[in-house]
Write a protein that holds these residues in place. Structure first.
Motif, PDB file in Angstrom:
ATOM      1  N   ALA A   1      97.185  98.378 -16.816  1.00 52.98           N
ATOM      2  CA  ALA A   1      97.181  99.588 -17.650  1.00 52.98           C
ATOM      3  C   ALA A   1      96.408 100.712 -16.969  1.00 52.98           C
ATOM      4  CB  ALA A   1      96.617  99.294 -19.034  1.00 52.98           C
ATOM      5  N   ALA A   2      95.284 100.370 -16.351  1.00 50.53           N
ATOM      6  CA  ALA A   2      94.501 101.377 -15.622  1.00 50.53           C
ATOM      7  C   ALA A   2      95.253 101.855 -14.390  1.00 50.53           C
ATOM      8  CB  ALA A   2      93.140 100.804 -15.221  1.00 50.53           C
ATOM      9  N   GLY A   3      96.013 100.965 -13.758  1.00 50.34           N
ATOM     10  CA  GLY A   3      96.837 101.356 -12.626  1.00 50.34           C
ATOM     11  C   GLY A   3      97.894 102.369 -13.021  1.00 50.34           C
ATOM     12  N   LEU A   4      98.490 102.174 -14.183  1.00 50.60           N
ATOM     13  CA  LEU A   4      99.486 103.134 -14.681  1.00 50.60           C
ATOM     14  C   LEU A   4      98.827 104.483 -14.971  1.00 50.60           C
ATOM     15  CD1 LEU A   4     102.356 102.029 -14.908  1.00 50.60           C
ATOM     16  CD2 LEU A   4     102.154 102.252 -17.370  1.00 50.60           C
ATOM     17  N   ALA A   5      97.639 104.446 -15.554  1.00 53.94           N
ATOM     18  CA  ALA A   5      96.906 105.687 -15.822  1.00 53.94           C
ATOM     19  C   ALA A   5      96.583 106.411 -14.513  1.00 53.94           C
ATOM     20  CB  ALA A   5      95.626 105.389 -16.599  1.00 53.94           C
ATOM     21  N   TYR A   6      96.211 105.645 -13.483  1.00 50.56           N
ATOM     22  CA  TYR A   6      95.939 106.224 -12.165  1.00 50.56           C
ATOM     23  C   TYR A   6      97.184 106.924 -11.629  1.00 50.56           C
ATOM     24  CZ  TYR A   6      94.986 106.559  -7.175  1.00 50.56           C
ATOM     25  OH  TYR A   6      94.841 107.027  -5.899  1.00 50.56           O
ATOM     26  N   LEU A   7      98.330 106.263 -11.707  1.00 45.77           N
ATOM     27  CA  LEU A   7      99.578 106.879 -11.243  1.00 45.77           C
ATOM     28  C   LEU A   7      99.865 108.165 -12.009  1.00 45.77           C
ATOM     29  CD1 LEU A   7     101.875 103.742 -10.881  1.00 45.77           C
ATOM     30  CD2 LEU A   7     100.956 105.160  -9.027  1.00 45.77           C
ATOM     31  N   ASN A   8      99.683 108.138 -13.311  1.00 42.90           N
ATOM     32  CA  ASN A   8      99.995 109.295 -14.137  1.00 42.90           C
ATOM     33  C   ASN A   8      99.045 110.465 -13.886  1.00 42.90           C
ATOM     34  OD1 ASN A   8      99.604 110.800 -16.996  1.00 42.90           O
ATOM     35  ND2 ASN A   8     101.726 110.134 -16.716  1.00 42.90           N
ATOM     36  N   ALA A   9      97.817 110.169 -13.494  1.00 46.29           N
ATOM     37  CA  ALA A   9      96.824 111.231 -13.279  1.00 46.29           C
ATOM     38  C   ALA A   9      97.207 112.174 -12.147  1.00 46.29           C
ATOM     39  CB  ALA A   9      95.452 110.620 -13.001  1.00 46.29           C
ATOM     40  N   GLY A  10      98.074 111.734 -11.251  1.00 49.92           N
ATOM     41  CA  GLY A  10      98.452 112.561 -10.112  1.00 49.92           C
ATOM     42  C   GLY A  10      99.742 113.338 -10.292  1.00 49.92           C
ATOM     43  N   VAL A  11     100.339 113.240 -11.467  1.00 48.23           N
ATOM     44  CA  VAL A  11     101.627 113.896 -11.700  1.00 48.23           C
ATOM     45  C   VAL A  11     101.565 114.735 -12.977  1.00 48.23           C
ATOM     46  CG1 VAL A  11     102.866 112.032 -10.521  1.00 48.23           C
ATOM     47  CG2 VAL A  11     102.619 111.952 -13.007  1.00 48.23           C
ATOM     48  N   PRO A  12     102.453 115.714 -13.104  1.00 54.75           N
ATOM     49  CA  PRO A  12     102.456 116.528 -14.326  1.00 54.75           C
ATOM     50  C   PRO A  12     103.164 115.862 -15.502  1.00 54.75           C
ATOM     51  CG  PRO A  12     104.132 117.335 -12.809  1.00 54.75           C
ATOM     52  CD  PRO A  12     103.372 116.239 -12.091  1.00 54.75           C
ATOM     53  N   HIS A  13     103.869 114.776 -15.268  1.00 55.05           N
ATOM     54  CA  HIS A  13     104.679 114.122 -16.284  1.00 55.05           C
ATOM     55  C   HIS A  13     103.820 113.554 -17.412  1.00 55.05           C
ATOM     56  CE1 HIS A  13     106.916 114.270 -12.584  1.00 55.05           C
ATOM     57  NE2 HIS A  13     108.033 114.062 -13.250  1.00 55.05           N
ATOM     58  N   ARG A  14     104.360 113.648 -18.608  1.00 53.84           N
ATOM     59  CA  ARG A  14     103.642 113.107 -19.759  1.00 53.84           C
ATOM     60  C   ARG A  14     103.598 111.581 -19.732  1.00 53.84           C
ATOM     61  NH1 ARG A  14     104.941 113.809 -26.260  1.00 53.84           N
ATOM     62  NH2 ARG A  14     103.495 112.170 -26.890  1.00 53.84           N
ATOM     63  N   PHE A  15     104.693 110.954 -19.342  1.00 51.82           N
ATOM     64  CA  PHE A  15     104.792 109.498 -19.418  1.00 51.82           C
ATOM     65  C   PHE A  15     104.910 108.843 -18.048  1.00 51.82           C
ATOM     66  CE2 PHE A  15     106.942 111.098 -23.291  1.00 51.82           C
ATOM     67  CZ  PHE A  15     106.177 110.495 -24.268  1.00 51.82           C
ATOM     68  N   THR A  16     104.260 107.701 -17.915  1.00 50.04           N
ATOM     69  CA  THR A  16     104.475 106.784 -16.802  1.00 50.04           C
ATOM     70  C   THR A  16     104.656 105.419 -17.455  1.00 50.04           C
ATOM     71  OG1 THR A  16     103.133 108.089 -15.282  1.00 50.04           O
ATOM     72  CG2 THR A  16     103.518 105.787 -14.690  1.00 50.04           C
ATOM     73  N   ALA A  17     105.722 104.712 -17.059  1.00 50.58           N
ATOM     74  CA  ALA A  17     106.036 103.465 -17.757  1.00 50.58           C
ATOM     75  C   ALA A  17     106.579 102.402 -16.818  1.00 50.58           C
ATOM     76  CB  ALA A  17     107.062 103.729 -18.861  1.00 50.58           C
ATOM     77  N   MET A  18     106.442 101.176 -17.277  1.00 49.41           N
ATOM     78  CA  MET A  18     107.013 100.029 -16.592  1.00 49.41           C
ATOM     79  C   MET A  18     107.881  99.297 -17.611  1.00 49.41           C
ATOM     80  SD  MET A  18     104.903  97.354 -14.301  1.00 49.41           S
ATOM     81  CE  MET A  18     105.735  96.401 -13.062  1.00 49.41           C
ATOM     82  N   TYR A  19     109.163  99.140 -17.255  1.00 51.18           N
ATOM     83  CA  TYR A  19     110.121  98.457 -18.118  1.00 51.18           C
ATOM     84  C   TYR A  19     110.582  97.165 -17.471  1.00 51.18           C
ATOM     85  CZ  TYR A  19     110.538 102.417 -21.267  1.00 51.18           C
ATOM     86  OH  TYR A  19     110.272 103.387 -22.192  1.00 51.18           O
ATOM     87  N   ARG A  20     110.791  96.155 -18.302  1.00 51.97           N
ATOM     88  CA  ARG A  20     111.297  94.854 -17.852  1.00 51.97           C
ATOM     89  C   ARG A  20     112.751  94.726 -18.279  1.00 51.97           C
ATOM     90  NH1 ARG A  20     111.811  90.255 -20.743  1.00 51.97           N
ATOM     91  NH2 ARG A  20     110.380  91.031 -22.322  1.00 51.97           N
ATOM     92  N   LEU A  21     113.596  94.338 -17.337  1.00 51.85           N
ATOM     93  CA  LEU A  21     115.000  94.100 -17.619  1.00 51.85           C
ATOM     94  C   LEU A  21     115.134  92.778 -18.367  1.00 51.85           C
ATOM     95  CD1 LEU A  21     117.935  95.006 -17.155  1.00 51.85           C
ATOM     96  CD2 LEU A  21     117.865  93.773 -14.977  1.00 51.85           C
ATOM     97  N   ASP A  22     115.837  92.820 -19.494  1.00 52.04           N
ATOM     98  CA  ASP A  22     116.033  91.638 -20.327  1.00 52.04           C
ATOM     99  C   ASP A  22     117.479  91.666 -20.814  1.00 52.04           C
ATOM    100  OD1 ASP A  22     115.762  89.410 -21.930  1.00 52.04           O
ATOM    101  OD2 ASP A  22     114.544  90.408 -23.455  1.00 52.04           O
ATOM    102  N   GLY A  23     118.371  91.097 -19.999  1.00 51.53           N
ATOM    103  CA  GLY A  23     119.799  91.158 -20.331  1.00 51.53           C
ATOM    104  C   GLY A  23     120.265  92.601 -20.280  1.00 51.53           C
TER     105      GLY A  23
END
Length: 149
Positions: free
Chosen positions: A20-42
């Protein structure tokens, strides 16, 4: 914003504080509101992690997304998908979320077994570009993050 933006700093954040902190780190460097990780399930994409700059609880419409109506489908097919303005992106003509989810920059991630597990992405309801160094970091993060899930 974090002063040092590189793979070593991301790795240190993941090791010390988790995914979760890694995602926050990624988001801190971009203007985008959301940074997300999705899992493919079918035929569905299920949200594993979501960072929202606005600090809101994950909206229901982002918790689970049909692969057929997602921009993630293009990531899984092409191995990358980037659009700063989906409303003017001809590749998306006829797509139900063209101009709704305005910008999207995503890459696939693999499971520890080497299978495509889903997508890692920055997105927003506004037109936003993603700087090339941040896109490269997103690609690198997709290789690191699965080990921290």
């Amino acid at each position: 914003m974090h002063p040092i933006r590189n793979l070593d700093a991301l790795s240190a954040t993941l090791t010390a504080q988790g995914a979760a902190a890694g995602l926050a780190y990624l988001n801190a460097g971009v203007p985008h509101r959301f940074t997300a990780m999705y899992r493919l399930d079918g035929g569905m994409l299920r949200n594993l992690l979501l960072y929202d700059k606005a600090g809101e609880i994950c909206p229901e419409y982002l918790a689970e997304v049909s692969l057929d109506t997602s921009f993630c489908q293009f990531v899984l097919r092409e191995r990358v998908f980037r659009t700063s303005n989906s409303a003017t992106d001809k590749r998306l003509d006829g797509h139900p979320y063209q101009g709704v989810m305005v910008c999207y920059h995503g890459v696939p991630w693999e499971t520890l077994e080497g299978e495509i597990g889903g997508t890692l992405c920055h997105f927003d309801l506004l037109e936003l570009d993603l700087a090339e160094p941040e896109f490269v970091l997103l690609q690198q993060a997709a290789q690191l993050l699965p080990a921290y899930l």
